[in-house]
Motif scaffolding. Structure first.
Motif, PDB file in Angstrom:
ATOM      1  N   ILE A 213       0.837  -1.206   0.000  1.00  0.00           N
ATOM      2  CA  ILE A 213       0.000   0.000   0.000  1.00  0.00           C
ATOM      3  C   ILE A 213       0.870   1.253   0.000  1.00  0.00           C
ATOM      4  O   ILE A 213       0.585   2.227  -0.707  1.00  0.00           O
ATOM      5  N   VAL A 214       1.940   1.235   0.788  1.00  0.00           N
ATOM      6  CA  VAL A 214       2.840   2.393   0.834  1.00  0.00           C
ATOM      7  C   VAL A 214       3.492   2.610  -0.526  1.00  0.00           C
ATOM      8  O   VAL A 214       3.547   3.746  -1.036  1.00  0.00           O
ATOM      9  N   VAL A 215       3.988   1.540  -1.132  1.00  0.00           N
ATOM     10  CA  VAL A 215       4.636   1.647  -2.444  1.00  0.00           C
ATOM     11  C   VAL A 215       3.675   2.251  -3.470  1.00  0.00           C
ATOM     12  O   VAL A 215       4.011   3.218  -4.176  1.00  0.00           O
ATOM     13  N   LEU A 216       2.476   1.688  -3.566  1.00  0.00           N
ATOM     14  CA  LEU A 216       1.517   2.140  -4.578  1.00  0.00           C
ATOM     15  C   LEU A 216       0.964   3.525  -4.275  1.00  0.00           C
ATOM     16  O   LEU A 216       0.734   4.334  -5.186  1.00  0.00           O
ATOM     17  N   ALA A 217       0.750   3.828  -2.984  1.00  0.00           N
ATOM     18  CA  ALA A 217       0.226   5.149  -2.615  1.00  0.00           C
ATOM     19  C   ALA A 217       1.207   6.252  -2.999  1.00  0.00           C
ATOM     20  O   ALA A 217       0.806   7.306  -3.518  1.00  0.00           O
ATOM     21  N   PHE A 218       2.494   6.018  -2.779  1.00  0.00           N
ATOM     22  CA  PHE A 218       3.486   7.020  -3.147  1.00  0.00           C
ATOM     23  C   PHE A 218       3.744   7.029  -4.647  1.00  0.00           C
ATOM     24  O   PHE A 218       4.026   8.078  -5.234  1.00  0.00           O
ATOM     25  N   ALA A 219       3.624   5.867  -5.277  1.00  0.00           N
ATOM     26  CA  ALA A 219       3.826   5.795  -6.727  1.00  0.00           C
ATOM     27  C   ALA A 219       2.765   6.597  -7.470  1.00  0.00           C
ATOM     28  O   ALA A 219       3.051   7.272  -8.463  1.00  0.00           O
ATOM     29  N   PHE A 220       1.525   6.538  -6.979  1.00  0.00           N
ATOM     30  CA  PHE A 220       0.416   7.241  -7.637  1.00  0.00           C
ATOM     31  C   PHE A 220       0.094   8.582  -6.962  1.00  0.00           C
ATOM     32  O   PHE A 220      -0.867   9.253  -7.328  1.00  0.00           O
ATOM     33  N   GLY A 221       0.892   8.947  -5.951  1.00  0.00           N
ATOM     34  CA  GLY A 221       0.721  10.239  -5.305  1.00  0.00           C
ATOM     35  C   GLY A 221      -0.583  10.412  -4.560  1.00  0.00           C
ATOM     36  O   GLY A 221      -1.100  11.528  -4.478  1.00  0.00           O
ATOM     37  N   CYS A 222      -1.112   9.310  -4.014  1.00  0.00           N
ATOM     38  CA  CYS A 222      -2.428   9.400  -3.358  1.00  0.00           C
ATOM     39  C   CYS A 222      -2.376   9.072  -1.871  1.00  0.00           C
ATOM     40  O   CYS A 222      -3.409   8.752  -1.274  1.00  0.00           O
ATOM     41  N   ALA A 223      -1.201   9.141  -1.266  1.00  0.00           N
ATOM     42  CA  ALA A 223      -1.120   8.985   0.179  1.00  0.00           C
ATOM     43  C   ALA A 223      -1.710  10.225   0.841  1.00  0.00           C
ATOM     44  O   ALA A 223      -1.480  11.347   0.378  1.00  0.00           O
ATOM     45  N   PRO A 224      -2.506  10.080   1.906  1.00  0.00           N
ATOM     46  CA  PRO A 224      -3.069  11.246   2.602  1.00  0.00           C
ATOM     47  C   PRO A 224      -2.016  12.274   2.984  1.00  0.00           C
ATOM     48  O   PRO A 224      -2.269  13.478   2.961  1.00  0.00           O
ATOM     49  N   SER A 225      -0.817  11.812   3.332  1.00  0.00           N
ATOM     50  CA  SER A 225       0.245  12.728   3.723  1.00  0.00           C
ATOM     51  C   SER A 225       0.769  13.533   2.540  1.00  0.00           C
ATOM     52  O   SER A 225       1.437  14.553   2.719  1.00  0.00           O
ATOM     53  N   LEU A 226       0.470  13.089   1.320  1.00  0.00           N
ATOM     54  CA  LEU A 226       0.918  13.795   0.123  1.00  0.00           C
ATOM     55  C   LEU A 226      -0.117  14.791  -0.400  1.00  0.00           C
ATOM     56  O   LEU A 226       0.222  15.752  -1.071  1.00  0.00           O
TER      57      LEU A 226
END
Length: 231
Positions: A213-226
Motif C-alpha cells: 500500500i505504501v509503495v503504490l500510494a506514493f507511486a500514484f501520489g495518493c497517500a493522505p500525507s501527500l
C-alpha cells in the motif's frame, strides 16, 4: 554443536532467525504505514532510529540474522538436493495446497529474488540515510528525511515494479516459512498444522499489504500525507 552439525539443528536456526526477521518486518511495516498519514511523524521515527549507537547495534544484529538465515538456507538446500533431489522441502503431512507446494519447491529461487530486492532496498534507503549520516555525507535529500527518500524512490516506475515483484516473492517465501518454522520448533501437530498455515497466510498477507500500500500510494501520489487527506 548440534545446532551447527545436525540437519535438525540447522532447521531450528533457520526457524528462529526467520521468526526474528518476521518480527522486524512487522515493526518495519507498521513504521512505514505512518508515512501514509504524517510526513512529520515518519521523519520523527527516522530521526529517532538514525545513526545512534543503539540503531547501529540493532542494524548489525539484523544483518547477522539475515546472513545466518541465508547461509543456512543454502546449506539446507544443498543437503536437500543431494538427499531428495526434486522432493526437497517435502513435509511429512500431505496437506500442501498448490500455492504452498509451489513455494516449498522454489524457496531457493524466491530467496535469490529476495536477496536482490534487499540489496536494492539497502541502496535506496540504508545507504542514503543511516550510512550517509554515519560518514557525514550530504546526498541530494537529507539523510534524516525518510519521507523524502520514499517519495524519490517510488517516483521511479522501475523501482515500483521491482518492489512489487520483491514483495510478492517475500509473500510466497513467508507463507511457507511461517508454518514451516512452527513445525520445526515443535508447536505444530496434525491438528495445528493447518491452523498455522491459515494463520500464517492471513498474517503474511496483511503484513505484505502494509508494504504494498505504501509503495503504490506514493507511486500514484495518493497517500493522505501527500495530498492533505483529500485523496
Amino acid at each position: 554443536m548440534w545446532l551447527i552439525n545436525s540437519s535438525i539443528g540447522r532447521k531450528v536456526v533457520m526457524s528462529v532467525t526467520g521468526v526474528a526477521l518476521i518480527l522486524f518486518l512487522t515493526f518495519h511495516g507498521c513504521m512505514n504505514m505512518v508515512a501514509l498519514f504524517s510526513e512529520e511523524g515518519y521523519n520523527m521515527i527516522c530521526e529517532f532510529l538514525g545513526a545512534n549507537w543503539y540503531a547501529v547495534v540493532a542494524t548489525l544484529g539484523l544483518a547477522a540474522l539475515a546472513v545466518i538465515h541465508i547461509v543456512y538456507a543454502f546449506i539446507l538446500t544443498a543437503q536437500n538436493r543431494t538427499a531428495r533431489g526434486d522432493n526437497r522441502y517435502e513435509v511429512a503431512t500431505q496437506v500442501n495446497a498448490g500455492k504452498v507446494e509451489w513455494a516449498s519447491k522454489n524457496m531457493l529461487v524466491l530467496g535469490l529474488i529476495i536477496c536482490v530486492g534487499l540489496l536494492i532496498h539497502l541502496w535506496n534507503f540504508w545507504y542514503n540515510m543511516m550510512f550517509a549520516e554515519l560518514v557525514g555525507a550530504m546526498p541530494a535529500i537529507s539523510p534524516t528525511d525518510g519521507f523524502g527518500w520514499i517519495k524519490e524512490t517510488f517516483s521511479n516506475p522501475v523501482f515500483v515494479v521491482l518492489y512489487v515483484v520483491w514483495l510478492v516473492a517475500i509473500w510466497f517465501h513467508l507463507s511457507h516459512g511461517f508454518w514451516s518454522a512452527m513445525q520445526t520448533l515443535g508447536v505444530s501437530g496434525k491438528i495445528w498444522l493447518k491452523r498455522w498455515m491459515c494463520i500464517g497466510n492471513i498474517y503474511v498477507t496483511l503484513l505484505m499489504l502494509c508494504f504494498l500500500i505504501v509503495v503504490l500510494a506514493f507511486a500514484f501520489g495518493c497517500a493522505p500525507s501527500l495530498c492533505g487527506g483529500s485523496c
